[in-house]
Design an enzyme around this catalytic site. Structure first.
Site, PDB file in Angstrom:
ATOM      1  N   HIS A  47     -30.550 -36.831  -7.915  1.00 18.67           N
ATOM      2  CA  HIS A  47     -31.278 -36.333  -6.747  1.00 18.67           C
ATOM      3  C   HIS A  47     -30.447 -35.338  -5.928  1.00 18.67           C
ATOM      4  O   HIS A  47     -30.996 -34.604  -5.116  1.00 18.67           O
ATOM      5  CB  HIS A  47     -31.661 -37.524  -5.869  1.00 18.67           C
ATOM      6  CG  HIS A  47     -33.084 -37.562  -5.425  1.00 18.67           C
ATOM      7  ND1 HIS A  47     -34.086 -36.742  -5.911  1.00 18.67           N
ATOM      8  CD2 HIS A  47     -33.687 -38.362  -4.499  1.00 18.67           C
ATOM      9  CE1 HIS A  47     -35.227 -37.037  -5.312  1.00 18.67           C
ATOM     10  NE2 HIS A  47     -35.015 -38.008  -4.449  1.00 18.67           N
ATOM     11  N   ASN A  73     -40.550 -36.161  -2.799  1.00 20.28           N
ATOM     12  CA  ASN A  73     -40.676 -36.391  -1.360  1.00 20.28           C
ATOM     13  C   ASN A  73     -39.933 -35.369  -0.507  1.00 20.28           C
ATOM     14  O   ASN A  73     -40.363 -35.065   0.604  1.00 20.28           O
ATOM     15  CB  ASN A  73     -40.234 -37.808  -1.004  1.00 20.28           C
ATOM     16  CG  ASN A  73     -41.221 -38.836  -1.507  1.00 20.28           C
ATOM     17  OD1 ASN A  73     -42.422 -38.574  -1.590  1.00 20.28           O
ATOM     18  ND2 ASN A  73     -40.735 -40.009  -1.856  1.00 20.28           N
ATOM     19  N   ASN A 104     -36.271 -37.349   1.974  1.00 22.45           N
ATOM     20  CA  ASN A 104     -37.668 -37.268   2.402  1.00 22.45           C
ATOM     21  C   ASN A 104     -37.830 -36.733   3.824  1.00 22.45           C
ATOM     22  O   ASN A 104     -38.943 -36.604   4.306  1.00 22.45           O
ATOM     23  CB  ASN A 104     -38.368 -38.623   2.242  1.00 22.45           C
ATOM     24  CG  ASN A 104     -37.723 -39.729   3.045  1.00 22.45           C
ATOM     25  OD1 ASN A 104     -36.642 -39.561   3.595  1.00 22.45           O
ATOM     26  ND2 ASN A 104     -38.389 -40.864   3.107  1.00 22.45           N
ATOM     27  N   TYR A 138     -24.145 -41.150  -2.781  1.00 22.12           N
ATOM     28  CA  TYR A 138     -25.153 -40.378  -3.513  1.00 22.12           C
ATOM     29  C   TYR A 138     -24.607 -39.091  -4.132  1.00 22.12           C
ATOM     30  O   TYR A 138     -25.345 -38.378  -4.810  1.00 22.12           O
ATOM     31  CB  TYR A 138     -26.303 -40.006  -2.572  1.00 22.12           C
ATOM     32  CG  TYR A 138     -26.972 -41.197  -1.942  1.00 22.12           C
ATOM     33  CD1 TYR A 138     -27.870 -41.969  -2.666  1.00 22.12           C
ATOM     34  CD2 TYR A 138     -26.703 -41.556  -0.628  1.00 22.12           C
ATOM     35  CE1 TYR A 138     -28.485 -43.073  -2.090  1.00 22.12           C
ATOM     36  CE2 TYR A 138     -27.315 -42.660  -0.041  1.00 22.12           C
ATOM     37  CZ  TYR A 138     -28.206 -43.411  -0.785  1.00 22.12           C
ATOM     38  OH  TYR A 138     -28.809 -44.500  -0.215  1.00 22.12           O
ATOM     39  N   PHE A 180     -31.983 -38.086   5.120  1.00 16.80           N
ATOM     40  CA  PHE A 180     -32.340 -38.412   3.745  1.00 16.80           C
ATOM     41  C   PHE A 180     -33.358 -37.424   3.181  1.00 16.80           C
ATOM     42  O   PHE A 180     -34.058 -36.737   3.916  1.00 16.80           O
ATOM     43  CB  PHE A 180     -32.790 -39.869   3.631  1.00 16.80           C
ATOM     44  CG  PHE A 180     -31.618 -40.806   3.654  1.00 16.80           C
ATOM     45  CD1 PHE A 180     -30.908 -41.077   2.494  1.00 16.80           C
ATOM     46  CD2 PHE A 180     -31.182 -41.364   4.846  1.00 16.80           C
ATOM     47  CE1 PHE A 180     -29.790 -41.898   2.513  1.00 16.80           C
ATOM     48  CE2 PHE A 180     -30.068 -42.192   4.879  1.00 16.80           C
ATOM     49  CZ  PHE A 180     -29.371 -42.460   3.706  1.00 16.80           C
TER      50      PHE A 180
END
EC number: 3.1.1.29
Length: 189
Positions: free
Chosen positions: A23, A115, A69, A18, A67
């Protein structure tokens, strides 16, 4: 006189898969900020945390490592453990409601479907913290949002990231200065 304590939070998803996703721009900016200081992260399974102390200001640099969220758990833990009030927290995050490269510093507000922010609001019990919103653009349909924010920046966007990170850092330095000035203001008695 007590020290001012500030918490700078970059949110993203952990792991190399990631690292350069839209994000994860919060991680990118926070890492750049920390690279300009003498501090380095101490990491455990839940977060990476660094700290600087200078001129009566203690700044904590936090990257939650669960993560996106679940970001609120680490934010609430560090804020509570160190007595940091929500108005002294700045969360750096991606913003799909802004075109790529638009930056905005904002106090409070809703989570707009983000989120990570939703979880931070839930765990802090308030939305009164500050946010640095980094525009990453928006996909053509709502059903594509998840894939879009988990995709890497386009090459032409990637070229502009270093300059936009520098602009972001200046906004963060300005915010720190404003918080310091507010803290040092004599109170009306």
């Amino acid at each position: 006189m007590a020290n001012l304590k500030l918490l700078l939070v970059g949110i993203g998803n952990p792991g190399p898969k990631y690292a350069y996703n839209r994000h994860n721009i919060g991680f990118v900016i926070l890492d750049s900020l920390l690279n300009s200081s003498s501090a380095s992260y101490q990491t455990n399974s839940k977060y990476s945390l660094a700290r600087t102390d200078e001129e009566g200001v203690t700044i904590f640099y936090l990257k939650p490592l669960e993560f996106m969220n679940l970001s609120g758990k680490a934010v609430a833990e560090i804020a509570k453990k160190n007595g940091i009030s929500p108005e002294n927290i700045l969360v750096i995050h991606d913003e799909i409601d802004f075109e790529f490269g638009k930056l905005k510093l904002k106090e409070g507000g809703g989570h707009a479907g983000h989120n990570g922010l939703r979880n931070i609001v839930e765990k802090l019990g308030t939305n009164t913290f500050f946010r640095l919103r980094f525009g990453v653009g928006k996909p053509s349909t709502a059903s594509e949002v998840s894939d879009y924010v988990l995709s890497n920046f386009f090459p032409e966007e990637k070229e502009k990231i270093p300059e936009l990170v520098q602009v972001s850092l200046q906004k963060i330095y300005d915010w720190v200065r404003e918080r310091k000035n507010e803290f040092q203001k004599p109170s009306d008695i």
